[in-house]
Write a protein that holds these residues in place. Structure first.
Motif, PDB file in Angstrom:
ATOM      1  N   GLU A   1       0.826  -1.199   0.000  1.00 43.54           N
ATOM      2  CA  GLU A   1       0.000   0.000   0.000  1.00 43.54           C
ATOM      3  C   GLU A   1       0.870   1.261   0.000  1.00 43.54           C
ATOM      4  OE1 GLU A   1      -2.423  -0.427   3.432  1.00 43.54           O
ATOM      5  OE2 GLU A   1      -3.813  -1.853   2.509  1.00 43.54           O
ATOM      6  N   LYS A   2       1.978   1.193   0.776  1.00 41.70           N
ATOM      7  CA  LYS A   2       2.889   2.336   0.830  1.00 41.70           C
ATOM      8  C   LYS A   2       3.502   2.600  -0.540  1.00 41.70           C
ATOM      9  CE  LYS A   2       7.424   3.610   2.615  1.00 41.70           C
ATOM     10  NZ  LYS A   2       8.607   3.144   3.383  1.00 41.70           N
ATOM     11  N   PHE A   3       3.993   1.524  -1.201  1.00 39.61           N
ATOM     12  CA  PHE A   3       4.601   1.683  -2.520  1.00 39.61           C
ATOM     13  C   PHE A   3       3.560   2.161  -3.534  1.00 39.61           C
ATOM     14  CE2 PHE A   3       7.966  -1.683  -1.339  1.00 39.61           C
ATOM     15  CZ  PHE A   3       8.823  -0.690  -0.894  1.00 39.61           C
ATOM     16  N   PHE A   4       2.332   1.626  -3.434  1.00 45.10           N
ATOM     17  CA  PHE A   4       1.276   2.001  -4.378  1.00 45.10           C
ATOM     18  C   PHE A   4       1.011   3.501  -4.317  1.00 45.10           C
ATOM     19  CE2 PHE A   4      -3.150   2.503  -5.713  1.00 45.10           C
ATOM     20  CZ  PHE A   4      -3.143   1.805  -6.919  1.00 45.10           C
ATOM     21  N   GLN A   5       0.904   4.034  -3.097  1.00 45.21           N
ATOM     22  CA  GLN A   5       0.666   5.465  -2.939  1.00 45.21           C
ATOM     23  C   GLN A   5       1.911   6.268  -3.322  1.00 45.21           C
ATOM     24  OE1 GLN A   5      -0.958   6.453   0.910  1.00 45.21           O
ATOM     25  NE2 GLN A   5      -2.346   4.708   0.913  1.00 45.21           N
ATOM     26  N   GLN A   6       3.080   5.752  -2.938  1.00 42.12           N
ATOM     27  CA  GLN A   6       4.343   6.429  -3.215  1.00 42.12           C
ATOM     28  C   GLN A   6       4.599   6.546  -4.714  1.00 42.12           C
ATOM     29  OE1 GLN A   6       7.913   5.379  -0.757  1.00 42.12           O
ATOM     30  NE2 GLN A   6       8.724   4.658  -2.688  1.00 42.12           N
TER      31      GLN A   6
END
Length: 749
Positions: free
Chosen positions: A375-380
């Motif tokens: 989720e962090k990478f997706f938003q990042q």
């Protein structure tokens, strides 16, 4: 030996025995020794008269002049004697009372002198009482080092002090060092007690047993009448260590059979104590007696206690196990065999359940952590931005897909090495198989600039809208990894470079096919430059970035170095990127990027198509030559036939080849404004190709399509001279090609 000599020897031995007995007897007190003075018990080695103490330093004087017998040790009143090596005495108090009649500042000094027994540094504190008092303690320690210390006690009122605390308000304390056996205490004040006289007219200083003194605000006035305070001294025997003292058996003070020796930790000498399980006076011959723990302390859980000399045993009832001691394992029922099995099985199951539960918990935590990371990478990586764009554009974005990390991981068999299509400076390309059996090429980059995420998302959106039969289709992307993954359609027949630089494959590429590839490539670039809403400059056009399908249809690939260009922009200033040998010399020197940069690179590819295998020699480091420069020079000097691919040249197509070569030199002009546009290039080449097809020599041999050729693809190294020094590069398999033997990707990816 004669009888007279034998009798004489026996008499001498008897004399020695008698003398030894007299010496030993003299070393211990006799039965007539007085062992009390008032309420104080005086154990040996202390004594009140000659023959009752070990040496004169242990003499206790019992003074009855006051009517009550009082024990003194060298003029110091004794309060208690412990065989553990402690001697509790009364110590004087230093006073500073400037308002009393006959006051003399020297009266505030008191001296305690004990040469034999040092003051206990663990049990005593130097203490000052007063609200306007400064106290100093000074002495010479046993180690002959000067010692001075002190503290300050101040307060404004009785309300500002705390009973039971010596923190500096009304009472202060400081530690004393080891080896101190005599000291002097001096007191003074800051304001002569004038500001605190009504509740504290005097100051007091003394060394006192810390546990025996508890500060009270009442002490500020006359110390509640106290003139002396308790003080603890450490006493020891002699001035030797245990090791040295044991060498002299007659003078060794630890007389009891069950005694042990311990070196003094505060000054010289040693002390004796009874061994574990014994009690009494270790300085007397029979002083240490067995302790009957069974009678004195009830140490066993059950009544089955057996005393032994120096120790004891406890036993458990039948059917029980353990040591039976209250301070040990006690007694517990012995488990039966079946019970043992049940207990063992229960423990095993519990441990297994704990292990499985712990593993499940760790697995769940790991899975949850992985989900959060995705989720962090997706938003990042701009996932939310891309989703909004897809939602806003509706049906126009239906072909764009956001793949999950698990989908691509499964498609590449967890990115197995056998799935690698190529590697380069920007990353690795894998062959993947989606659940719908669609074969794709997955590009996994090494780096990602977080400052360009918005631009990256915009590029993805635009590139997914690119729909041209001669451009490799971008199917979607994955944003759940640290670096975004791009998913392209898979092209089956390798790169143009694979075909024109391999002898077996090059022979299958007739002039007509080469012209077809050139026209299709030009059409694709013209489409990117002029026919989409946001023009794209490829920036890395080269033969390894042109893929061929099974019908030799050209597909322009690898937009790793491409940039979008706004409609009102004619050029973009950026860092020089691309592949040396194909790089626009104007861009190389000025960093000014235009669509004419792609025209120049295409011109190199066109020259490469015409020269074929012979082009390799102009990329080799030892020649220090550039194909473009050499090609232009050959055309101008009418040496074209010498550098063209042999099998595409015949007497009937020389003129057309010269026209194509001449047009290629127009694309390779140094100044970008002198080059044609990519649209003009496509139209011109299309016309030349049409001219060729009208002649019989332009038709392909129909049997060429059925020829079997090798799939192996060599890798070529070359050096390019752009007038600014030579640079090494590599021609190899492109990032989107068939699963051929692995070669390194060019650094321009």
């Amino acid at each position: 030996m004669s009888l007279n000599k034998t009798l004489l020897l026996q008499q001498l031995l008897l004399g020695f025995v008698i003398l030894a007995a007299i010496f030993i007897a003299a070393a211990e007190p006799n039965s007539s020794c007085v062992t009390t003075c008032g309420s104080l018990y005086i154990p040996y080695p202390f004594g009140t008269s000659h023959g009752c103490y070990l040496d004169p330093s242990f003499l206790i004087t019992c003074n009855s002049s006051s009517g009550t017998p009082t024990p003194f040790l060298n003029k110091t009143e004794v309060r208690n004697i412990s065989l553990d090596g402690e001697l509790r005495v009364s110590a004087p108090v230093a006073r500073d009372c400037p308002y009393e009649s006959g006051y003399n500042p020297n009266n505030s000094i008191t001296v305690l002198h004990r040469q034999r027994f040092p003051i206990s540094s663990k049990k005593n504190k130097f203490t000052i009482i007063g609200c306007d008092t400064i106290g100093v303690i000074e002495s010479i320690s046993i180690s002959e080092n000067n010692y001075t210390s002190g503290c300050v006690s101040l307060c404004d009122s009785v309300d500002s002090v705390v009973n039971g605390t010596c923190s500096g308000a009304g009472c202060c304390q400081t530690s004393i060092p080891q080896g101190l056996n005599h000291f002097a205490a001096a007191l003074t004040s800051l304001y002569n007690y004038s500001k605190v006289f009504n509740f504290n007219p005097c100051g007091f200083g003394f060394v006192v047993e810390e546990e025996a003194y508890n500060f009270s605000s009442l002490d500020l006035r006359k110390l509640q009448g106290q003139d002396v305070v308790p003080l603890v001294l450490d006493w020891a025997v002699g001035n030797q260590t245990c090791e040295d003292a044991k060498k002299n058996t007659t003078g060794y003070a630890c007389k009891a059979a069950n005694s042990e020796c311990q070196n003094s930790i505060n000054g010289p000498g040693y002390r004796c104590h009874c061994s574990s399980g014994y009690e009494g006076n270790p300085y007397l011959s029979n002083g240490c007696q067995d302790i009957d723990e069974c009678k004195t302390s009830n140490p066993c859980v059950e009544k089955a206690c057996i005393n032994h000399v120096g120790y004891f045993d406890c036993s458990c009832p039948k059917g029980y196990e353990g040591d039976g001691r209250r301070d040990g394992t006690r007694c517990s029922p012995k488990p039966s065999n079946s019970r043992t099995i049940i207990i063992t099985l229960g423990i095993t199951i519990s441990l297994l359940a704990l292990l499985l539960g712990g593993s499940s918990l760790l697995l769940g935590l790991k899975r949850r952590k992985l989900v959060r990371l995705k989720e962090k990478f997706f938003q990042q990586n701009g996932g939310l931005m891309l989703q909004r764009q897809i939602s806003n554009r509706g049906r126009s974005m239906e072909t764009t897909k956001i793949f999950s990390a698990d989908e691509l991981k499964k498609a590449t068999n967890n990115y197995d090495e056998s799935k690698v299509l190529g590697k380069g400076g920007y990353g690795t390309v894998y062959k993947g198989l989606l659940p719908n059996n669609k074969v794709v090429a997955i590009k996994k980059s090494k780096i990602c600039d977080q400052n360009q995420i918005e631009q990256f998302i915009n590029e993805v959106i635009v590139l997914t809208q690119v729909n041209h039969r001669n451009v490799v289709k971008l199917l979607g992307c994955c944003l759940e990894t640290e670096v975004p993954l791009l998913v392209y359609e898979f092209i089956t027949n390798g790169t143009l470079s694979d075909h024109i630089h391999d002898e077996s494959r090059a022979s299958l590429l007739s002039l007509e096919k080469r012209m077809k590839i050139a026209v299709e490539t030009a059409k694709a670039l013209a489409y990117l430059h002029a026919e989409i809403s946001m023009p794209i400059i490829h920036r890395d056009v080269k033969s390894t970035n042109i893929l061929l399908d099974d019908n030799h249809t050209a597909k322009v690939a690898d937009f790793g170095a491409s940039r979008l260009v706004a409609l009102d922009q004619t050029q973009i200033t950026t860092l020089v990127q691309g592949t040396l040998g194909y790089l626009d010399p104007e861009y190389f020197h000025t960093s000014q990027l235009t669509e004419k940069s792609d025209v120049y690179s295409f011109g190199v590819v066109l020259a490469e198509l015409l020269t074929g295998e012979k082009a390799i020699s102009y990329f080799r480091p030892e020649n220090y030559k550039n194909l473009a420069m050499y090609f232009v020079s050959a055309v101008k000097e009418d040496r074209l036939i010498q550098i063209l691919e042999d099998h595409i040249v015949n007497d009937s197509n020389i003129e057309v080849l010269k026209e194509v070569a001449s047009f290629a030199t127009r694309c390779l002009r140094v100044r970008g404004e002198d080059r044609p546009s990519m649209t003009e290039v496509a139209m011109e080449l299309k016309g030349l190709r049409t001219t060729m097809e009208k002649h019989p020599w332009g038709k392909d041999n129909q049997n060429e399509e059925e020829m079997v050729y090798l799939l192996s693809t060599p890798t070529y190294s070359f050096r390019i001279d752009m007038g600014m020094g030579s640079t090494n590069a590599t021609i190899g398999q492109d990032s989107i090609s068939q699963n051929l033997p692995l070669k390194p990707l060019d650094d321009g990816r």
